[in-house]
Design a protein around this motif. Structure first.
Motif, short mmCIF file in Angstrom:
data_model
loop_
_atom_site.label_atom_id
_atom_site.label_comp_id
_atom_site.label_asym_id
_atom_site.label_seq_id
_atom_site.Cartn_x
_atom_site.Cartn_y
_atom_site.Cartn_z
N HIS A 90 0.82 -1.21 0.00
CA HIS A 90 0.00 0.00 0.00
C HIS A 90 0.85 1.26 0.00
CE1 HIS A 90 -3.23 -2.56 2.27
NE2 HIS A 90 -3.16 -2.84 0.99
N ARG A 91 0.27 2.34 -0.46
CA ARG A 91 0.92 3.64 -0.29
C ARG A 91 0.96 3.97 1.20
NH1 ARG A 91 -2.43 7.65 -3.99
NH2 ARG A 91 -0.88 9.15 -3.28
N PRO A 92 1.95 4.75 1.65
CA PRO A 92 1.99 5.16 3.06
C PRO A 92 0.85 6.12 3.38
CG PRO A 92 4.13 5.43 2.00
CD PRO A 92 3.13 5.21 0.91
N VAL A 93 0.66 6.35 4.67
CA VAL A 93 -0.33 7.31 5.16
C VAL A 93 0.38 8.33 6.03
CG1 VAL A 93 -2.38 7.62 6.61
CG2 VAL A 93 -2.23 5.66 5.06
N ALA A 94 0.10 9.61 5.83
CA ALA A 94 0.66 10.70 6.63
C ALA A 94 -0.43 11.24 7.54
CB ALA A 94 1.21 11.81 5.74
N ILE A 95 -0.22 11.21 8.85
CA ILE A 95 -1.22 11.65 9.82
C ILE A 95 -0.68 12.85 10.59
CG2 ILE A 95 -2.61 11.01 11.82
CD1 ILE A 95 -2.50 8.13 10.91
N SER A 114 3.96 21.05 15.42
CA SER A 114 3.15 19.84 15.28
C SER A 114 3.98 18.72 14.66
CB SER A 114 1.92 20.13 14.42
OG SER A 114 1.10 21.10 15.04
N LEU A 115 3.39 17.52 14.64
CA LEU A 115 4.11 16.34 14.17
C LEU A 115 3.33 15.66 13.06
CD1 LEU A 115 5.03 14.87 17.68
CD2 LEU A 115 6.39 16.43 16.27
N LEU A 116 4.03 15.28 12.00
CA LEU A 116 3.43 14.56 10.89
C LEU A 116 4.07 13.18 10.82
CD1 LEU A 116 1.50 14.81 8.37
CD2 LEU A 116 3.57 15.30 7.05
N GLY A 117 3.31 12.13 11.17
CA GLY A 117 3.83 10.77 11.14
C GLY A 117 3.55 10.11 9.81
N ILE A 118 4.56 9.43 9.25
CA ILE A 118 4.43 8.70 8.00
C ILE A 118 4.40 7.21 8.32
CG2 ILE A 118 5.30 8.37 5.67
CD1 ILE A 118 4.65 11.28 6.27
N PHE A 119 3.30 6.55 8.00
CA PHE A 119 3.08 5.16 8.37
C PHE A 119 3.00 4.27 7.15
CE2 PHE A 119 1.28 7.81 11.67
CZ PHE A 119 1.59 7.17 12.85
N GLN A 120 3.74 3.16 7.17
CA GLN A 120 3.53 2.12 6.17
C GLN A 120 2.48 1.13 6.66
OE1 GLN A 120 5.25 1.80 2.87
NE2 GLN A 120 3.26 0.81 2.86
N ILE A 146 -0.96 9.27 1.54
CA ILE A 146 -2.29 9.81 1.71
C ILE A 146 -2.28 10.66 2.98
CG2 ILE A 146 -4.73 9.27 2.05
CD1 ILE A 146 -3.69 8.40 -0.65
N LEU A 147 -2.72 11.91 2.89
CA LEU A 147 -2.63 12.86 3.99
C LEU A 147 -3.94 12.87 4.79
CD1 LEU A 147 -1.08 15.11 5.46
CD2 LEU A 147 -1.84 16.70 3.67
N VAL A 148 -3.86 12.53 6.07
CA VAL A 148 -5.04 12.48 6.94
C VAL A 148 -4.96 13.62 7.96
CG1 VAL A 148 -6.29 11.09 8.64
CG2 VAL A 148 -5.21 9.98 6.67
N HIS A 149 -6.06 14.40 8.07
CA HIS A 149 -6.08 15.58 8.92
C HIS A 149 -7.49 15.80 9.44
CE1 HIS A 149 -7.56 17.94 5.33
NE2 HIS A 149 -6.98 16.91 4.73
N TYR A 150 -7.69 16.92 10.16
CA TYR A 150 -9.01 17.13 10.78
C TYR A 150 -9.41 18.61 10.73
CZ TYR A 150 -12.91 16.58 14.03
OH TYR A 150 -14.15 16.55 14.59
N LYS A 151 -10.50 18.90 10.06
CA LYS A 151 -11.09 20.24 9.98
C LYS A 151 -10.12 21.31 9.49
CE LYS A 151 -14.97 19.81 13.20
NZ LYS A 151 -15.67 20.39 14.35
N SER A 152 -9.28 20.96 8.53
CA SER A 152 -8.32 21.94 8.01
C SER A 152 -9.01 23.07 7.26
CB SER A 152 -7.31 21.24 7.10
OG SER A 152 -6.58 20.28 7.84
N GLY A 153 -10.18 22.78 6.69
CA GLY A 153 -10.90 23.82 5.97
C GLY A 153 -11.62 24.80 6.86
N GLU A 154 -11.61 24.54 8.18
CA GLU A 154 -12.32 25.42 9.10
C GLU A 154 -11.37 26.24 9.98
OE1 GLU A 154 -15.24 23.26 11.32
OE2 GLU A 154 -15.81 22.05 9.59
N VAL A 155 -10.07 26.16 9.69
CA VAL A 155 -9.10 26.93 10.46
C VAL A 155 -9.33 28.41 10.21
CG1 VAL A 155 -6.65 27.37 10.86
CG2 VAL A 155 -7.42 25.06 10.31
N ALA A 156 -9.41 29.19 11.27
CA ALA A 156 -9.71 30.62 11.16
C ALA A 156 -8.74 31.32 10.21
CB ALA A 156 -9.64 31.27 12.54
#
Length: 419
Positions: free
Chosen positions: A50-55, A86-92, A119-129
């Motif tokens: 699989h491609r990795p995931v970035a969280i 902040s921290l961005l973890g790259i997971f296989q 694949i970049l996983v995040h939370y509510k990035s479109g709602e950041v002031a």
């Protein structure tokens, strides 16, 4: 060996010599495992396809403890807002039931995910002031494969109320009164949830043979050392955030410490469950300090980093270091790390921490060997005879593996065993 006693020769049987050696992860590979291109360490063949995931992880005092971060093969430490890093973890391997707490991204995280075709996983990035629109536009413009977990609450997230400074409360070095921040409700994602939404969004899931993104070249072992000693590396990002890496000669890794506000402690991972007390220290074979051009937006306090660029840095491994250079020529290309002569670096096999550091910050590098803290449960040793130990230093699949038997026949003693 012949010994003469009373005129009659006799043979003395040689005593077999044994040594205690560090068991390296790739030496215990099963038939279901292969080598990860992110770290050079074993990973299941199913996950490796699989491609990795970035969280994107929170790293504020009021959002600790973190879960699953010790399983990331690469971690980027990235300034984001004001004093916050902040921290961005790259997971296989995405087989855990819990990763997080997760947070919103900034534009630089998009490029660091591209570094690894993740694949970049995040939370509510479109709602950041005042930033949400710009981040959403950048994701669209660059056609980033990303998942905003806030759009799939029921399918991939879980919520928890975290007491301020849970992990690090007992490790405060301050004599001041312990002023705590309010409790926080934070979000976690599951590995199965990420994979399910990934399928729904239609992103390419498997690694394509002609698009193998590989940011690191790995040496055949983990024993590369340099002339300059670095047993402790400290980075003062701000009054709030200080990062420190303490070399542990027993595991031959750098253990991660940090100060958030007034609390200093070893940074640990709670191992994916809220019940466990078996915390895992964050530790890394390789630490990269990558100096970058940055500026702070006056209106939003957002730190903007010039990711598509080039610059200098340091590479730390095995308690030593050397100056390096880095370059990234395009959003979609991986960052390249070279020595000062321009040769691509062969990194030691193991997990890597990449500290993104603005140029106006100077890390402190010391030969002082500080207490590295907890011993990782993943560090193992065993007793083997010297001939077996020599064979253990050969990485399966390497050129050296083809000549192991021949070399073992020629050598009768190993004076030094790496670890």
């Amino acid at each position: 060996k012949w010994i003469v006693s009373g005129g009659t020769p006799k043979v003395e049987e040689p005593k077999e010599e044994f040594v205690q050696v560090l068991v390296k992860a790739w030496e215990d590979m099963s038939d279901d495992e292969t080598i990860s291109i992110l770290s050079g360490l074993p990973v299941s063949k199913e996950e490796a396809a699989h491609r990795p995931v970035a969280i994107m992880y929170h790293n504020r005092l009021d959002t600790l403890p973190q879960v699953g971060l010790s399983k990331a093969e690469i971690v980027y430490e990235v300034p984001t807002d004001g004093e916050i890093v902040s921290l961005l973890g790259i997971f296989q391997d995405m087989s855990l039931a819990k990763y997080g707490p997760i947070r919103s991204i900034r534009n630089q995280a998009i490029d660091y995910a591209f570094d690894n075709d993740a694949i970049l996983v995040h939370y509510k990035s479109g709602e950041v002031a005042q930033l949400g629109g710009a981040i959403t536009k950048q994701l669209t413009t660059l056609n980033s494969a990303n998942i905003d977990a806030s759009s799939y609450e029921d399918e991939m997230t879980s919520s928890e109320v975290i007491a301020a400074g849970t992990t690090q409360a007992e490790a405060s070095t301050s004599s001041e009164a312990k002023v705590t921040e309010s409790e926080q409700t934070v979000k976690f994602v599951s590995g199965t949830g990420v994979k399910s939404v990934w399928d729904k969004k239609g992103y390419a899931k498997m690694r394509e043979a002609d698009k193998q993104v590989k940011m690191f070249n790995f040496s055949a072992s983990d024993e590369t050392k340099f002339d300059s000693i670095a047993n402790t590396v400290s980075i003062d990002y701000s009054y709030y955030q200080k990062s420190e890496f303490r070399y542990d000669p027993n595991s031959c890794t750098y253990k991660r410490w940090q100060t958030l506000g007034y609390k200093e402690a070893q940074q640990v991972d709670s191992m994916g469950t809220s019940e466990t007390t078996d915390d895992e220290p964050l530790e890394y074979k390789n630490v990269i300090v990558q100096f970058v051009e940055s500026n702070t937006d006056a209106a939003t306090n957002n730190i903007e980093i010039n990711t598509v660029s080039s610059g200098e840095g340091y590479y730390f491994t095995n308690g030593t270091y050397e100056p390096i250079k880095w370059s990234k020529t395009d959003h979609y290309d991986s960052t390249i790390y070279t020595d000062l002569a321009g040769n691509v670096i062969d990194f030691n096999r193991g997990k890597t921490w990449i500290a993104i550091v603005p140029k106006n910050i100077t890390p402190t590098i010391s030969e002082e060997l500080k207490d590295s803290g907890l011993t990782s449960s993943s560090v193992k040793t065993k007793t083997v005879n010297k001939l077996e130990a020599e064979g253990m230093l050969v990485v399966p699949g390497s050129k050296a593996a083809d000549t192991t038997a021949e070399n073992n026949d020629k050598k009768s003693d190993v004076s030094t065993i790496g670890g």
